[in-house]
Design a protein around this motif. Structure first.
Motif, mmCIF file in Angstrom:
data_model
loop_
_atom_site.group_PDB
_atom_site.id
_atom_site.type_symbol
_atom_site.label_atom_id
_atom_site.label_comp_id
_atom_site.label_asym_id
_atom_site.label_seq_id
_atom_site.Cartn_x
_atom_site.Cartn_y
_atom_site.Cartn_z
ATOM 1 N N GLN A 40 0.856 -1.181 0.000
ATOM 2 C CA GLN A 40 0.000 0.000 0.000
ATOM 3 C C GLN A 40 0.887 1.224 0.000
ATOM 4 O OE1 GLN A 40 -2.735 -0.054 3.364
ATOM 5 N NE2 GLN A 40 -4.371 -0.304 1.864
ATOM 6 N N THR A 41 0.334 2.311 -0.518
ATOM 7 C CA THR A 41 0.998 3.601 -0.397
ATOM 8 C C THR A 41 0.046 4.547 0.321
ATOM 9 O OG1 THR A 41 0.156 4.306 -2.560
ATOM 10 C CG2 THR A 41 2.384 3.384 -2.504
ATOM 11 N N PHE A 42 0.622 5.435 1.102
ATOM 12 C CA PHE A 42 -0.131 6.585 1.601
ATOM 13 C C PHE A 42 0.579 7.810 1.059
ATOM 14 C CE2 PHE A 42 -0.805 10.137 4.512
ATOM 15 C CZ PHE A 42 -2.169 10.274 4.324
ATOM 16 N N THR A 43 -0.121 8.550 0.226
ATOM 17 C CA THR A 43 0.470 9.737 -0.407
ATOM 18 C C THR A 43 0.262 10.925 0.524
ATOM 19 O OG1 THR A 43 -0.141 8.778 -2.532
ATOM 20 C CG2 THR A 43 0.538 11.092 -2.523
ATOM 21 N N ARG A 44 1.343 11.353 1.163
ATOM 22 C CA ARG A 44 1.267 12.508 2.057
ATOM 23 C C ARG A 44 1.068 13.793 1.266
ATOM 24 N NH1 ARG A 44 6.337 12.469 4.105
ATOM 25 N NH2 ARG A 44 6.887 10.448 3.276
ATOM 26 N N ASP A 45 1.726 13.860 0.080
ATOM 27 C CA ASP A 45 1.584 15.056 -0.756
ATOM 28 C C ASP A 45 1.970 14.682 -2.182
ATOM 29 O OD1 ASP A 45 1.099 17.754 -1.365
ATOM 30 O OD2 ASP A 45 3.212 18.282 -1.102
ATOM 31 N N SER A 46 1.226 15.198 -3.150
ATOM 32 C CA SER A 46 1.616 15.018 -4.550
ATOM 33 C C SER A 46 1.275 16.287 -5.314
ATOM 34 C CB SER A 46 0.920 13.797 -5.173
ATOM 35 O OG SER A 46 -0.459 14.006 -5.287
ATOM 36 N N GLN A 47 2.164 16.647 -6.218
ATOM 37 C CA GLN A 47 1.992 17.844 -7.053
ATOM 38 C C GLN A 47 2.451 17.519 -8.460
ATOM 39 O OE1 GLN A 47 4.427 20.708 -5.068
ATOM 40 N NE2 GLN A 47 3.004 21.004 -3.392
ATOM 41 N N VAL A 48 1.628 17.893 -9.434
ATOM 42 C CA VAL A 48 1.967 17.710 -10.836
ATOM 43 C C VAL A 48 1.795 19.049 -11.528
ATOM 44 C CG1 VAL A 48 1.339 16.566 -12.995
ATOM 45 C CG2 VAL A 48 1.199 15.304 -10.846
ATOM 46 N N GLU A 49 2.817 19.443 -12.265
ATOM 47 C CA GLU A 49 2.761 20.678 -13.041
ATOM 48 C C GLU A 49 3.356 20.390 -14.415
ATOM 49 O OE1 GLU A 49 5.168 24.857 -13.040
ATOM 50 O OE2 GLU A 49 4.453 24.137 -11.097
ATOM 51 N N ILE A 50 2.549 20.537 -15.461
ATOM 52 C CA ILE A 50 3.018 20.300 -16.825
ATOM 53 C C ILE A 50 2.727 21.544 -17.651
ATOM 54 C CG2 ILE A 50 2.787 18.892 -18.906
ATOM 55 C CD1 ILE A 50 1.976 16.557 -17.090
ATOM 56 N N LEU A 51 3.770 22.069 -18.297
ATOM 57 C CA LEU A 51 3.639 23.244 -19.162
ATOM 58 C C LEU A 51 3.818 22.803 -20.606
ATOM 59 C CD1 LEU A 51 5.895 25.673 -17.095
ATOM 60 C CD2 LEU A 51 3.396 25.508 -17.036
ATOM 61 N N PRO A 86 7.549 26.268 -23.082
ATOM 62 C CA PRO A 86 8.133 25.053 -23.649
ATOM 63 C C PRO A 86 7.683 23.842 -22.838
ATOM 64 C CG PRO A 86 9.785 26.154 -22.324
ATOM 65 C CD PRO A 86 8.546 27.035 -22.329
ATOM 66 N N LEU A 87 7.642 22.680 -23.487
ATOM 67 C CA LEU A 87 7.189 21.465 -22.814
ATOM 68 C C LEU A 87 8.135 21.134 -21.665
ATOM 69 C CD1 LEU A 87 5.273 19.062 -22.614
ATOM 70 C CD2 LEU A 87 6.795 17.842 -24.176
ATOM 71 N N SER A 88 7.573 21.104 -20.471
ATOM 72 C CA SER A 88 8.352 20.779 -19.278
ATOM 73 C C SER A 88 7.372 20.413 -18.174
ATOM 74 C CB SER A 88 9.219 21.971 -18.852
ATOM 75 O OG SER A 88 8.385 23.070 -18.528
ATOM 76 N N GLY A 89 7.894 19.850 -17.115
ATOM 77 C CA GLY A 89 7.018 19.507 -16.015
ATOM 78 C C GLY A 89 7.753 19.065 -14.776
ATOM 79 N N LYS A 90 6.990 19.049 -13.674
ATOM 80 C CA LYS A 90 7.491 18.590 -12.380
ATOM 81 C C LYS A 90 6.452 17.667 -11.776
ATOM 82 C CE LYS A 90 8.155 22.733 -10.565
ATOM 83 N NZ LYS A 90 8.541 23.808 -9.647
ATOM 84 N N ILE A 91 6.933 16.567 -11.212
ATOM 85 C CA ILE A 91 6.062 15.640 -10.504
ATOM 86 C C ILE A 91 6.729 15.361 -9.167
ATOM 87 C CG2 ILE A 91 5.007 13.357 -10.524
ATOM 88 C CD1 ILE A 91 5.445 13.557 -13.698
ATOM 89 N N ASN A 92 6.063 15.751 -8.096
ATOM 90 C CA ASN A 92 6.577 15.536 -6.748
ATOM 91 C C ASN A 92 5.611 14.636 -5.994
ATOM 92 O OD1 ASN A 92 8.629 17.333 -7.321
ATOM 93 N ND2 ASN A 92 7.663 19.049 -6.277
ATOM 94 N N ILE A 93 6.145 13.592 -5.377
ATOM 95 C CA ILE A 93 5.314 12.690 -4.584
ATOM 96 C C ILE A 93 6.056 12.395 -3.276
ATOM 97 C CG2 ILE A 93 4.038 10.523 -4.521
ATOM 98 C CD1 ILE A 93 4.538 10.303 -7.579
ATOM 99 N N ASP A 94 5.400 12.651 -2.158
ATOM 100 C CA ASP A 94 5.901 12.257 -0.845
ATOM 101 C C ASP A 94 4.970 11.146 -0.360
ATOM 102 O OD1 ASP A 94 7.693 14.329 -1.067
ATOM 103 O OD2 ASP A 94 6.666 15.631 0.351
ATOM 104 N N TYR A 95 5.536 9.967 -0.104
ATOM 105 C CA TYR A 95 4.656 8.859 0.268
ATOM 106 C C TYR A 95 5.316 7.893 1.231
ATOM 107 C CZ TYR A 95 7.097 5.956 -3.262
ATOM 108 O OH TYR A 95 8.032 5.263 -3.998
ATOM 109 N N ASP A 96 4.457 7.133 1.909
ATOM 110 C CA ASP A 96 4.878 6.040 2.773
ATOM 111 C C ASP A 96 4.586 4.746 2.032
ATOM 112 O OD1 ASP A 96 5.419 7.866 4.830
ATOM 113 O OD2 ASP A 96 3.379 7.706 5.620
ATOM 114 N N LEU A 97 5.513 3.814 2.068
ATOM 115 C CA LEU A 97 5.308 2.487 1.510
ATOM 116 C C LEU A 97 4.952 1.555 2.663
ATOM 117 C CD1 LEU A 97 5.399 0.968 -1.183
ATOM 118 C CD2 LEU A 97 7.748 0.346 -0.646
#
Length: 146
Positions: free
Chosen positions: A103-114, A117-128
């Motif tokens: 299982q995962t518990f996602t404490r925080d997730s953020q997705v930003e896609i532009l 120019p094509l670019s992006g950030k994906i941040n995930i803080d999680y517990d396994l």
């Protein structure tokens, strides 16, 4: 599907805290970004020891859910994890000995896609989590650019 694919450069930084130990992993690889319907897919490889590699597929759904699939054929390991901000999700890891539910518990997730120019950030803080026990805390930081 290939008509919607674009080459990107991927930088992934992982911070893993397990059993009181902190590990950092950095990956710089070429990748491929594909859009299908309302979902975005990012594919790239992770170099392993002995010139082997693991194939990584990241799916970002339009509802913000993130799927992370990692297949390392040389080590007979494959995992599929799901992330929904502030929620628990079921996933699994496949080994040569069978399938182990995680299982995962996602404490925080953020997705930003532009787009330009094509670019992006994906941040995930999680517990396994395995068998109701937290086996590790993860910080997943991915940046991509065309």
């Amino acid at each position: 599907m290939e008509n919607n694919s674009l080459d990107v450069n991927v930088e992934l930084n992982m911070e893993i805290s397990q059993a009181g130990e902190l590990t950092h992993t950095k990956i710089f690889e070429p990748g491929m970004l594909t859009r299908v319907g309302n979902s975005t897919y990012l594919r790239f490889n992770e170099k392993l020891d002995n010139d082997e590699q693991a194939k990584i597929l990241l799916k970002i759904a339009d509802n913000g859910e993130i799927h992370l699939k990692r297949v390392a054929e040389s080590t007979n390991l494959a995992s599929l994890l799901y992330f929904t901000n502030q929620d628990h999700n079921s996933g699994h890891i496949e080994t040569e000995y069978g399938i182990m539910p995680l299982q995962t518990f996602t404490r925080d997730s953020q997705v930003e896609i532009l787009d330009r120019p094509l670019s992006g950030k994906i941040n995930i803080d999680y517990d396994l989590i395995y068998d109701n026990n937290i086996v590790g805390n993860y910080k997943f930081r991915l940046i991509f650019k065309a």
